[in-house]
Design a protein around this motif. Structure first.
Motif, PDB file in Angstrom:
ATOM      1  N   PHE A   6      24.166 -12.940 114.761  1.00 20.05           N
ATOM      2  CA  PHE A   6      22.860 -13.593 114.757  1.00 20.05           C
ATOM      3  C   PHE A   6      22.953 -15.061 115.134  1.00 20.05           C
ATOM      4  O   PHE A   6      22.036 -15.612 115.746  1.00 20.05           O
ATOM      5  CB  PHE A   6      22.177 -13.412 113.399  1.00 20.05           C
ATOM      6  N   GLU A   7      24.043 -15.697 114.769  1.00 21.48           N
ATOM      7  CA  GLU A   7      24.231 -17.089 115.190  1.00 21.48           C
ATOM      8  C   GLU A   7      24.300 -17.168 116.714  1.00 21.48           C
ATOM      9  O   GLU A   7      23.728 -18.075 117.331  1.00 21.48           O
ATOM     10  CB  GLU A   7      25.503 -17.650 114.559  1.00 21.48           C
ATOM     11  N   LEU A   8      24.982 -16.209 117.316  1.00 21.71           N
ATOM     12  CA  LEU A   8      25.067 -16.167 118.779  1.00 21.71           C
ATOM     13  C   LEU A   8      23.717 -15.825 119.399  1.00 21.71           C
ATOM     14  O   LEU A   8      23.325 -16.403 120.419  1.00 21.71           O
ATOM     15  CB  LEU A   8      26.119 -15.141 119.213  1.00 21.71           C
ATOM     16  N   PHE A   9      23.000 -14.879 118.785  1.00 21.24           N
ATOM     17  CA  PHE A   9      21.680 -14.515 119.296  1.00 21.24           C
ATOM     18  C   PHE A   9      20.743 -15.727 119.295  1.00 21.24           C
ATOM     19  O   PHE A   9      19.972 -15.939 120.236  1.00 21.24           O
ATOM     20  CB  PHE A   9      21.056 -13.401 118.446  1.00 21.24           C
ATOM     21  N   GLU A  10      20.813 -16.503 118.217  1.00 21.61           N
ATOM     22  CA  GLU A  10      19.916 -17.647 118.073  1.00 21.61           C
ATOM     23  C   GLU A  10      20.247 -18.753 119.072  1.00 21.61           C
ATOM     24  O   GLU A  10      19.353 -19.446 119.555  1.00 21.61           O
ATOM     25  CB  GLU A  10      19.999 -18.199 116.646  1.00 21.61           C
ATOM     26  N   THR A  11      21.515 -18.927 119.378  1.00 21.09           N
ATOM     27  CA  THR A  11      21.914 -20.018 120.275  1.00 21.09           C
ATOM     28  C   THR A  11      21.881 -19.615 121.749  1.00 21.09           C
ATOM     29  O   THR A  11      21.521 -20.427 122.608  1.00 21.09           O
ATOM     30  CB  THR A  11      23.332 -20.513 119.936  1.00 21.09           C
ATOM     31  N   SER A  12      22.238 -18.364 122.035  1.00 20.81           N
ATOM     32  CA  SER A  12      22.348 -17.943 123.439  1.00 20.81           C
ATOM     33  C   SER A  12      21.282 -16.954 123.880  1.00 20.81           C
ATOM     34  O   SER A  12      21.126 -16.706 125.074  1.00 20.81           O
ATOM     35  CB  SER A  12      23.733 -17.316 123.686  1.00 20.81           C
ATOM     36  N   GLY A  13      20.573 -16.368 122.926  1.00 17.58           N
ATOM     37  CA  GLY A  13      19.589 -15.345 123.269  1.00 17.58           C
ATOM     38  C   GLY A  13      20.188 -13.962 123.132  1.00 17.58           C
ATOM     39  O   GLY A  13      21.353 -13.743 123.502  1.00 17.58           O
ATOM     40  N   TYR A  14      19.407 -13.038 122.617  1.00 11.59           N
ATOM     41  CA  TYR A  14      19.916 -11.694 122.337  1.00 11.59           C
ATOM     42  C   TYR A  14      20.491 -11.019 123.579  1.00 11.59           C
ATOM     43  O   TYR A  14      21.593 -10.461 123.544  1.00 11.59           O
ATOM     44  CB  TYR A  14      18.796 -10.837 121.747  1.00 11.59           C
ATOM     45  N   GLU A  15      19.750 -11.048 124.667  1.00 11.72           N
ATOM     46  CA  GLU A  15      20.159 -10.323 125.869  1.00 11.72           C
ATOM     47  C   GLU A  15      21.455 -10.870 126.459  1.00 11.72           C
ATOM     48  O   GLU A  15      22.245 -10.124 127.042  1.00 11.72           O
ATOM     49  CB  GLU A  15      19.045 -10.380 126.922  1.00 11.72           C
ATOM     50  N   ALA A  16      21.689 -12.175 126.304  1.00 12.70           N
ATOM     51  CA  ALA A  16      22.859 -12.799 126.933  1.00 12.70           C
ATOM     52  C   ALA A  16      24.157 -12.541 126.174  1.00 12.70           C
ATOM     53  O   ALA A  16      25.246 -12.638 126.744  1.00 12.70           O
ATOM     54  CB  ALA A  16      22.635 -14.302 127.059  1.00 12.70           C
ATOM     55  N   VAL A  17      24.050 -12.201 124.912  1.00  8.98           N
ATOM     56  CA  VAL A  17      25.249 -12.031 124.080  1.00  8.98           C
ATOM     57  C   VAL A  17      25.817 -10.625 124.255  1.00  8.98           C
ATOM     58  O   VAL A  17      25.082  -9.635 124.241  1.00  8.98           O
ATOM     59  CB  VAL A  17      24.920 -12.285 122.593  1.00  8.98           C
ATOM     60  N   THR A  18      27.135 -10.540 124.397  1.00  4.47           N
ATOM     61  CA  THR A  18      27.798  -9.244 124.545  1.00  4.47           C
ATOM     62  C   THR A  18      28.562  -8.894 123.271  1.00  4.47           C
ATOM     63  O   THR A  18      28.858  -9.761 122.445  1.00  4.47           O
ATOM     64  CB  THR A  18      28.789  -9.265 125.718  1.00  4.47           C
ATOM     65  N   MET A  19      28.876  -7.634 123.143  1.00  7.92           N
ATOM     66  CA  MET A  19      29.665  -7.191 121.990  1.00  7.92           C
ATOM     67  C   MET A  19      31.052  -7.834 122.016  1.00  7.92           C
ATOM     68  O   MET A  19      31.632  -8.132 120.966  1.00  7.92           O
ATOM     69  CB  MET A  19      29.778  -5.669 121.987  1.00  7.92           C
ATOM     70  N   GLU A  20      31.583  -8.060 123.210  1.00  8.94           N
ATOM     71  CA  GLU A  20      32.892  -8.694 123.332  1.00  8.94           C
ATOM     72  C   GLU A  20      32.853 -10.116 122.782  1.00  8.94           C
ATOM     73  O   GLU A  20      33.778 -10.564 122.097  1.00  8.94           O
ATOM     74  CB  GLU A  20      33.335  -8.699 124.800  1.00  8.94           C
ATOM     75  N   GLN A  21      31.763 -10.835 123.077  1.00  7.42           N
ATOM     76  CA  GLN A  21      31.610 -12.192 122.558  1.00  7.42           C
ATOM     77  C   GLN A  21      31.530 -12.192 121.033  1.00  7.42           C
ATOM     78  O   GLN A  21      32.114 -13.048 120.369  1.00  7.42           O
ATOM     79  CB  GLN A  21      30.337 -12.830 123.130  1.00  7.42           C
ATOM     80  N   TYR A  34      33.054  -2.118 116.880  1.00  3.92           N
ATOM     81  CA  TYR A  34      32.364  -0.897 117.285  1.00  3.92           C
ATOM     82  C   TYR A  34      32.398   0.175 116.198  1.00  3.92           C
ATOM     83  O   TYR A  34      31.514   1.033 116.141  1.00  3.92           O
ATOM     84  CB  TYR A  34      32.968  -0.349 118.578  1.00  3.92           C
ATOM     85  N   SER A  35      33.403   0.137 115.335  1.00  2.00           N
ATOM     86  CA  SER A  35      33.470   1.132 114.266  1.00  2.00           C
ATOM     87  C   SER A  35      32.362   0.916 113.239  1.00  2.00           C
ATOM     88  O   SER A  35      31.894   1.861 112.604  1.00  2.00           O
ATOM     89  CB  SER A  35      34.840   1.085 113.582  1.00  2.00           C
ATOM     90  N   TYR A  36      31.946  -0.338 113.075  1.00  4.30           N
ATOM     91  CA  TYR A  36      30.862  -0.654 112.143  1.00  4.30           C
ATOM     92  C   TYR A  36      29.500  -0.673 112.841  1.00  4.30           C
ATOM     93  O   TYR A  36      28.490  -0.245 112.265  1.00  4.30           O
ATOM     94  CB  TYR A  36      31.099  -2.021 111.488  1.00  4.30           C
ATOM     95  N   PHE A  37      29.494  -1.192 114.056  1.00  2.00           N
ATOM     96  CA  PHE A  37      28.246  -1.345 114.802  1.00  2.00           C
ATOM     97  C   PHE A  37      28.448  -0.809 116.218  1.00  2.00           C
ATOM     98  O   PHE A  37      28.906  -1.534 117.106  1.00  2.00           O
ATOM     99  CB  PHE A  37      27.834  -2.822 114.847  1.00  2.00           C
ATOM    100  N   PRO A  38      28.141   0.456 116.445  1.00  2.00           N
ATOM    101  CA  PRO A  38      28.406   1.080 117.745  1.00  2.00           C
ATOM    102  C   PRO A  38      27.609   0.488 118.903  1.00  2.00           C
ATOM    103  O   PRO A  38      28.023   0.593 120.059  1.00  2.00           O
ATOM    104  CB  PRO A  38      28.037   2.551 117.514  1.00  2.00           C
ATOM    105  N   VAL A  39      26.466  -0.122 118.607  1.00  2.00           N
ATOM    106  CA  VAL A  39      25.652  -0.767 119.640  1.00  2.00           C
ATOM    107  C   VAL A  39      25.138  -2.094 119.098  1.00  2.00           C
ATOM    108  O   VAL A  39      25.111  -2.322 117.888  1.00  2.00           O
ATOM    109  CB  VAL A  39      24.454   0.115 120.068  1.00  2.00           C
ATOM    110  N   LYS A  40      24.711  -2.961 119.993  1.00  2.00           N
ATOM    111  CA  LYS A  40      24.259  -4.294 119.588  1.00  2.00           C
ATOM    112  C   LYS A  40      23.029  -4.215 118.678  1.00  2.00           C
ATOM    113  O   LYS A  40      22.868  -5.023 117.755  1.00  2.00           O
ATOM    114  CB  LYS A  40      23.954  -5.120 120.840  1.00  2.00           C
TER     115      LYS A  40
END
Length: 205
Positions: A6-21, A34-40
């Motif tokens: 959520f910190e990344l979503f707030e600073t960079s925007g949801y769409e721009a953030v990747t699971m790798e980041q 991915y074991s805890y959260f299979p999708v964003k």
């Protein structure tokens, strides 16, 4: 991990953030994330469910300051609308995730932490309204709470499609629909004609 996301979503925007980041920022392996959260969207759902649970717990005490059932329910719906408005950017992803999870369609929604607390509070409110004579006892309080939650879900989806709509007003209209129904207080001439099969008489001048 959800907090970092959520910190990344707030600073960079949801769409721009990747699971790798998210994995890199949280300092965990991608496989662990991915074991805890299979999708964003699962990260969004996890965070919002916690917020719903915390928010409903905080509102429980404030509801007690309202004496009537109608006052308590309208207060709750206005507060809920304000929360939804603050989370508007995340709600499409949250709802999409809930609708996409196969287990969600067949599981009891009341098992979800936030949903369970919302369910419990609404059921308690309807039951108290029935005991005070403000709500009819034709249907059990549990069914009334369930029905209202689905009406509110419809209001949220309509609001997301129509940004100019007032969500608090939409919520209150949904509540009024449950309490009063959509039937006309007096059958119109057109309705009578449909029931009897007779054409309505034209008014003479």
């Amino acid at each position: 991990m959800a907090t970092v996301a959520f910190e990344l979503f707030e600073t960079s925007g949801y769409e721009a953030v990747t699971m790798e980041q998210i994995a890199a920022e949280a300092d965990v392996a991608k496989a662990t994330l991915y074991s805890y959260f299979p999708v964003k969207e699962a990260l969004v759902a996890h965070r919002l469910k916690d917020e719903i649970a915390d928010g409903m717990a905080a509102l429980a005490d404030r509801l007690g300051t309202h004496r009537s059932f109608m006052s308590r329910m309208r207060f709750l719906l206005r507060e809920s609308a304000a929360w939804h408005a603050a989370k508007r950017a995340y709600l499409p992803h949250y709802l999409r995730y809930l609708n996409s999870v196969a287990e969600y369609a067949v599981s009891d929604v009341r098992r979800e932490p936030g949903s369970k607390l919302t369910w419990d509070i609404m059921t308690t409110m309807f039951r108290a309204g029935q005991q005070s004579g403000e709500v009819a006892t034709t249907l059990p309080a549990e069914k009334l709470a369930w029905s209202l939650q689905y009406l509110l879900y419809g209001a949220v989806t309509h609001w997301l499609v129509h940004p100019a709509a007032d969500l608090a007003k939409e919520f209150l209209q949904s509540f009024d629909l449950l309490m009063k129904g959509a039937a006309a207080s007096r059958p119109t001439r057109t309705h009578k004609a449909a029931v009897t099969g007779k054409k309505p008489k034209e008014k003479t001048r």
